[in-house]
Design an enzyme around this catalytic site. Structure first.
Site, short mmCIF file in Angstrom:
data_model
loop_
_atom_site.label_atom_id
_atom_site.label_comp_id
_atom_site.label_asym_id
_atom_site.label_seq_id
_atom_site.Cartn_x
_atom_site.Cartn_y
_atom_site.Cartn_z
CB SER A 180 -0.95 -0.06 1.28
OG SER A 180 -1.76 -1.17 1.20
N GLY A 182 0.47 4.14 -1.18
CA GLY A 182 -0.30 5.60 -0.87
C GLY A 182 -0.27 5.64 0.69
CG ASP A 183 -2.57 3.25 3.37
OD1 ASP A 183 -3.46 4.29 3.58
OD2 ASP A 183 -2.96 2.15 2.98
CB THR A 184 3.92 3.23 3.13
OG1 THR A 184 4.11 3.13 1.76
CG2 THR A 184 3.70 2.10 3.98
CB ALA A 187 2.61 7.07 6.86
#
Length: 395
Positions: A180, A182-184, A187
């Site tokens: 993922s 996009g998430d990392t 973050a």
């Protein structure tokens, strides 16, 4: 041999003393909390309690492969954290969370925009009693704009941010990276924002909101995509394993696998052509610089492939490393686990989980020479720290 995580002293870490309250679940918010915790922040994670037959806790506890009912991913994502179980859907739970926020330096949340406001915990309300509070808000589309209320996951953010269109082979449906991103990416942008806000707070005494949208974090990494469209109307297309406009840089078939070769520096290109017996291309004045090579990339790639396909991966890597041409095999996780450089750099650490499982996990990035981060504590059980929230960070 892998490094064994040695319980370093959190008091020497660069973020020692920083109190972070994590309200987020799954990936983006918790990855930001994990990163801050790796560098000594005291991260207190709020999770929903078990009730009505449900297991409770962050859903990541149950994602992918489990050991004795708990995800091994959880052991990485929630290391260096404490856990308290509170139900934010109840007034009692929200009151308890507000008391914790009053003591916090940083609040991390990745709810749908407006959720905290609905619960009476918007930034203005929280800053009234904790004016130094820094709130990291991660969402699909940001806290304002026409899309703010749409549900946003990494898969959609990667598409909207321009990444998915570039991934895959020309003329084929786009593919995903398998993790993922996009998430990392969001973050990590969030962590940068928190560190910037802490620097500003040191001057002003005031906290602020750090607003990170998943699609914007992806878009921020899209290099020349927009200016090329703005200047020339160029819509970059997927190019498989090649790097469009930069040559030669690609994946090449070998007799027993594939390698990646980055031969796009002018002097590197000449060494590469000499190594594969194609000095005619290496000394061609029209190929001395990238612009000429990009125009004839198919010819160059065919020459490289003609050489690599006759040799095993190990021979190709050895021959090109010997003349300082960037080259590498395409690693699986088995290759990573066996690689001596990963281990020499402390990028594979061995821990023992609370359940007694001996487990190899990724080390801490980046490396700080004087005040390094570390693996200070194992991932917590649900509600393990209910009785001593914001207590001794080593407990």
């Amino acid at each position: 041999m892998s490094h064994t995580a040695a319980a370093p002293d959190p008091a020497r870490a660069p973020l020692a003393g920083l109190k972070v309250l994590e309200l987020g679940q799954l990936i983006a918010g918790p990855f930001a909390g994990k990163t801050l915790g790796d560098f000594g922040a005291q991260v207190l994670k709020v999770e929903p309690p078990a009730q009505d037959g449900a297991a409770g806790g962050d859903p990541l506890r149950q994602w992918r492969m489990l050991h004795e009912g708990t995800s091994v991913w959880w052991q990485v994502q929630s290391r260096n954290k404490q856990s308290v179980a509170l139900d934010l859907r109840t007034e009692a739970g929200r009151a308890a969370v507000r008391r914790l926020i009053d003591e916090a330096d940083v609040l991390i949340e990745n709810f749908k925009p407006g959720t905290l406001e609905k619960w009476g915990m918007g930034y203005d309300a929280l800053a009234a009693t904790n004016p130094g509070l820094i709130m990291l808000r991660i969402s699909g589309y940001g806290q304002d704009g026409p899309y703010r209320d749409l549900p946003g996951f990494a898969v959609v953010a990667e598409a909207m941010g321009g990444l998915r269109h570039l991934m895959g082979e020309p003329g084929r449906p786009p593919v995903r990276a398998g993790v993922s991103l996009g998430d990392t990416l969001a973050a990590l942008h969030g962590v940068i924002g928190v560190l910037l806000a802490l620097q500003a707070r040191a001057r002003t005494g005031r906290g602020q909101v750090v607003d990170v949208a998943l699609y914007e974090a992806v878009f921020n990494c899209m290099e020349s995509l927009l200016p090329e469209y703005s200047a020339f109307g160029a819509v970059r297309q997927p190019a498989g394993s090649a790097l469009p406009g930069i040559a030669p840089s690609n994946a090449y078939r070998c007799a027993d696998g594939q390698v990646v070769i980055g031969g796009n520096g002018d002097s590197i290109y000449k060494r590469l052509m000499a190594a594969i017996g194609r000095d005619d291309l290496g000394q061609d004045p029209g190929l001395a610089h990238n612009a000429g090579r990009a125009a004839r990339v198919d010819e160059i790639d065919a020459a490289i492939t003609c050489w690599t396909v006759q040799r095993p991966v190990d021979a190709v890597v050895a021959a090109l490393q010997a003349v300082s041409v960037p080259v590498g095999r395409i690693y699986t996780v088995a290759d990573i686990a066996a690689d001596p450089h990963y281990r020499a750099r402390g990028m594979i650490e061995r821990i023992v989980t609370a359940q007694g499982l001996s487990l190899e996990v990724p080390g801490v990035v980046p490396k700080l020479s004087d005040t390094p981060g570390g693996l200070f504590r194992p991932a917590p059980a649900l509600g393990e720290h209910d009785a001593r929230a914001w207590g001794d960070p080593a407990a």
